[in-house]
Write a protein that holds these residues in place. Structure first.
Motif, PDB file in Angstrom:
ATOM      1  N   ALA A 298      39.000  49.235  38.044  1.00  0.00           N
ATOM      2  CA  ALA A 298      37.623  49.314  38.164  1.00  0.00           C
ATOM      3  C   ALA A 298      36.725  47.804  38.682  1.00  0.00           C
ATOM      4  N   ALA A 300      34.917  45.647  37.333  1.00  0.00           N
ATOM      5  CA  ALA A 300      35.025  44.047  36.564  1.00  0.00           C
ATOM      6  C   ALA A 300      36.408  43.923  36.517  1.00  0.00           C
ATOM      7  N   GLU A 301      36.839  44.884  36.637  1.00  0.00           N
ATOM      8  CA  GLU A 301      39.081  44.928  36.126  1.00  0.00           C
ATOM      9  C   GLU A 301      39.056  44.071  37.599  1.00  0.00           C
ATOM     10  N   GLU A 304      37.977  40.439  37.417  1.00  0.00           N
ATOM     11  CA  GLU A 304      39.093  39.070  36.709  1.00  0.00           C
ATOM     12  C   GLU A 304      40.063  39.221  37.144  1.00  0.00           C
TER      13      GLU A 304
END
Lengths: 499, 357
Positions: A298, A300-301, A304
């Motif tokens: 994903a 956002a993942e 990060e």
């Protein structure tokens, strides 16, 4: 190279027996699907390991499963050896013909039979190209995960026979993890279904046994593959190091942190410079080693994880860590890696590719060992490494025109594979044993284990007619060493990317 | 960690059994005596042959003796933030890793993280000739020789006595969350699951029972936040969620208390609800379905077979001879030949899986 193997050169058929066999095959196949004139047989005399060549007695090109069954029944009755072949891109000589045998090409069985997005499967014939599956399901947001670098040409049938990998194995698995069911024709012509339409099957795991069996147990005529949803985003980081040991430690640190990258690749100085000169990927030429780390998932993942991995790389002593700015740069980073083999082919008249796998923590010892061997033999070695899963591809640079250099190269290659076994690894991670590494099988396995392999083979093919002389050596035949011999940088499929 | 290497003693026992033509019943913790056809033969105890041989967290691999208790192994992995990705069921504290692998038992994570067979990298085994053999290894990629390691997974000890197993392990997800959607009919729940499965959503388990769909997601905090934005459902209390998945994995949910025969149907994931009366529990996103049923075994085998899958009388089988889906004749013949290849005297767990193996 001359390697004498009785299984590959059985006594010549009498002219009558040969004529009878061809006549019987002609009753099964249309005229254009049966080749037996020398000039027609020539394209089939080798696979991607072109150092080994043999002309088969005939090439059969069936278009239907019942023809495959009839050919195998016929060969079984007449005790004629059969070698199955997909696109012939294999690098270990697995599809090398037998001189008095039938070469069974599955290239015409090339239909995608069914795509089921709800079950996330595709049912395909063996001659379908690996990449064609992903292309056919692209509009559904799905793909077929295993991506051997020859994926533009190699067939799914061959992938199953070799249990092919790719750069995304650590996270997405090998062929064995991504197939669900096979249709198999046995040597006596019986059509069997292996596996089910569910996630498992009753009885023994014949699906696993067939995968990677190198055409020794049966002929695969249909494959149900699993499809994977495409990740929302993929991103790659390029990190440079001033020595390979530090780079190796960084790989361990990323994994220790609980991150499983989609791809994690390492190259050493010689490989970096060759690749940079060839494709201008933007690699730091002065680095002793680079790591390519791909993260997917994903959006956002990934964002990060990119931050975490960059921090780890810096803490581990990377002299530089660059995140690809856009998809074009990401592909350029990969292009350098994917073209490492042909790149090395440009700087040396010949090279010899090894395929050992080692426990990753032994990388410094193995690289040191390779370096020592390289000096002792006076032959340079470039190292390309699937660092995530421990699969090492040392490329030995040599010149076959110098007397004795090929023999020295083969000896050095054998020593490198033995080193891999010594540290707890294996002689082949993804290219298969085929003809090439049959002698190193004796280093990896003891007699009782080899006997067990022969017993498994006999359970499927008691007369030893399927791909004889490959993959498992006879107990008293563990002497010679084969090689991937690339003359003047010319691969049989020079346009293909190689790992 | 308790345990020691008993390979030689076990080899001696197998050799003695060969000399006497004495069938052996391979036994770890004895927690799975209920599974399969009736065990028979002289017990060959593996429970002392225990201990972790090698564990390299950064290599993502553990090598362990077969008699090691599953709980001990999972504890050791957990201490390093790792786990067995296939989330194996445990039917009692004495359950061993050898038995787990021999039965190919995998829990709710199976469709998303692979089965026990997918995680096995290598084995050390004793075949029916009393030979100690090693196949595969501790590396992720290994195509030297036939994949005997995975052939052993699910063979229920009929092809060899597992001595050591090397298994790929994975990091535990940073965060987990379970979303529930109550009051959903089965067909609607299945439809929802298919729609989700086509998207790159980090689902790690999906089960349906009592008209309630439960989805477990795992990943980073931001990854889960992103997934939650596109998935409907109420988050469950973390403790309750953990208890639910544990109860499902180990068959301790109230559903499993029923004493009638418990059937496991392994079917295509998108199979419509099966018209067989009774309470159904769906696991594996719909690919593994459980029902307690007194229906004739033939009927269950037929339903599962026609759907493209297979059935197992998992517990309390009505007929102890009809436990596993009958094999097609050609496949059964290959099974007999493989049995002959590994265990020519037919001494290892004879009849535990099928009458003639």
């Amino acid at each position: 190279m001359t390697h004498s193997h009785d299984a590959l050169d059985p006594p010549e058929l009498t002219p009558t027996a040969k004529a009878e066999l061809l006549a019987a095959l002609a009753r099964i196949l249309p005229k254009e699907a049966l080749l037996h004139e020398t000039e027609d047989l020539r394209p089939y005399e080798c696979d991607g390991l072109s150092a080994y060549r043999r002309l088969p007695l005939a090439v059969a090109l069936p278009e239907r499963v019942d023809q495959v069954q009839a050919i195998l029944r016929l060969c079984h009755e007449r005790r004629v050896p059969v070698v199955a072949r997909g696109a012939g891109t294999g690098l270990s000589g697995g599809a090398l013909p037998v001189s008095q045998g039938v070469l069974l090409s599955l290239a015409k069985l090339n239909q995608i039979l069914e795509i089921d997005p709800e079950r996330r499967i595709a049912r395909v014939q063996p001659g379908v190209r690996n990449l064609a599956i992903s292309q056919a399901v692209d509009h559904l947001g799905l793909y077929y995960a295993p991506d051997p670098s020859s994926q533009i040409a190699c067939t799914i049938g061959g992938n199953v026979a070799e249990n092919s990998g790719g750069v995304h194995c650590l996270k997405y698995g090998l062929t064995v993890h991504n197939i669900q069911r096979l249709e198999l024709v046995t040597i006596d012509g019986e059509l069997l279904t292996i596996g089910t339409e569910a996630l498992d099957a009753p009885g023994y795991d014949l699906l696993a046994l067939m995968t990677g069996s190198e055409g020794m147990l049966g002929v695969i005529v249909e494959i149900t593959v699993k499809l994977t949803p495409k990740p929302e985003r993929a991103q790659v980081i390029l990190a440079a190091f001033d020595d390979v040991v530090t780079a190796g430690a960084a790989v361990g640190a990323i994994i220790a942190h609980g991150i499983i990258p989609a791809g994690l690749e390492m190259m050493d100085k010689l490989a970096i410079q060759a690749a940079e000169d060839f494709v201008h990927a933007g690699y730091p030429r002065e680095a002793a080693a680079i790591l390519l780390c791909e993260l997917d998932g994903a959006n956002a993942e990934v964002t990060e994880q990119i931050l975490v991995v960059r921090r780890i790389l810096t803490e581990c002593g990377a002299t530089e860590a660059r995140t690809a700015r856009d998809d074009a740069e990401r592909l350029r980073f990969w292009a350098g890696r994917k073209n490492a083999f042909p790149a090395v082919g440009r700087i040396s008249p010949d090279y010899y590719c090894m395929d050992g796998t080692i426990p990753r923590k032994r990388l410094p010892d193995v690289l040191k060992g390779i370096d020592d061997l390289s000096r002792a033999y006076g032959l340079p070695v470039a190292n390309v490494f699937h660092a995530g899963d421990g699969n090492l591809h040392p490329l030995i640079l040599y010149d076959a025109n110098r007397p004795g250099e090929l023999e020295r190269t083969e000896e050095l290659g054998g020593k490198i594979l033995e080193l891999c076994v010594e540290v707890g690894g294996t002689i082949t991670g993804e290219h298969g044993v085929g003809m090439e590494k049959i002698d190193q099988m004796c280093v990896q396995f003891r007699a009782p284990e080899l006997s067990q392999f022969h017993a498994v083979k006999a359970a499927f093919d008691p007369d030893g007619l399927l791909n004889p002389g490959k993959a498992v050596p006879t107990l008293h035949r563990c002497a010679e060493l084969g090689a991937m011999h690339v003359h003047h940088g010319k691969l049989p499929f020079p346009e293909l990317e190689r790992f | 960690m308790t345990g020691r290497d008993c390979s030689e003693a076990l080899q001696a026992q197998v050799r003695e059994a060969i000399a006497d033509r004495q069938p052996l019943c391979i036994r770890g913790g004895g927690t799975k005596d209920f599974l399969g056809r009736t065990p028979q033969g002289l017990p060959l105890a593996l429970d002392q042959h225990a201990g972790i041989v090698n564990y390299e967290p950064t290599e993502l691999v553990v090598t362990v003796r077969a008699g090691t208790r599953l709980g001990e192994l999972e504890q050791a992995l957990s201490e390093r933030g790792q786990m067995l990705a296939f989330e194996p069921p445990s039917f009692g504290p004495a359950a061993t890793i050898g038995g787990t692998i021999a039965c190919n038992l995998s829990g709710p994570a199976r469709p998303y993280a692979g089965a026990a067979r997918d995680a096995v990298l290598g084995v050390k085994l004793l075949n029916g000739k009393g030979e100690i053999l090693r196949f595969g290894g501790e590396v992720m990629k290994n195509v030297a020789g036939y994949d005997v390691s995975r052939l052993m997974v699910g063979a229920m000890g009929t092809l060899g006595v597992l001595l050591e197993v090397s298994i790929k392990v994975l990091p535990r997800p940073e965060h987990e969350i379970t979303l529930t959607q109550p009051g959903l009919p089965a067909a609607a729940a299945l439809e929802r699951l298919h729609a989700l499965a086509r998207q790159p959503i980090p689902i790690t388990a999906a089960a349906y029972c009592d008209d309630e769909l439960r989805l477990r997601l795992g990943g980073t905090e931001s990854g889960l936040a992103a997934a939650r934005a596109v998935i409907a459902g109420e988050p469950m209390d973390a403790g309750e969620a953990a208890a639910f998945w544990l109860g499902l994995k180990n068959h301790q949910l109230p559903f499993f208390a029923d004493q009638r025969p418990l059937w496991r149907l392994s079917v295509p994931v998108n199979l419509a609800p099966i018209p067989l009366a009774g309470e159904w529990l769906y696991d594996w996103g719909g690919a593994q379905r459980w029902i307690h049923s007194d229906a004739a075994p033939e009927r269950l085998f037929e339903i599962a077979g026609q759907a493209g899958g297979h059935g197992t009388a998992f517990r309390n089988a009505a007929d102890p001879d009809q436990v596993f889906q009958p094999l097609a004749p050609g496949i059964a013949r290959l099974h007999r030949r493989l049995k002959q290849a590994f265990d020519p005297h037919g001494l290892l767990n004879p009849g535990r899986m099928y009458a003639d193996l």
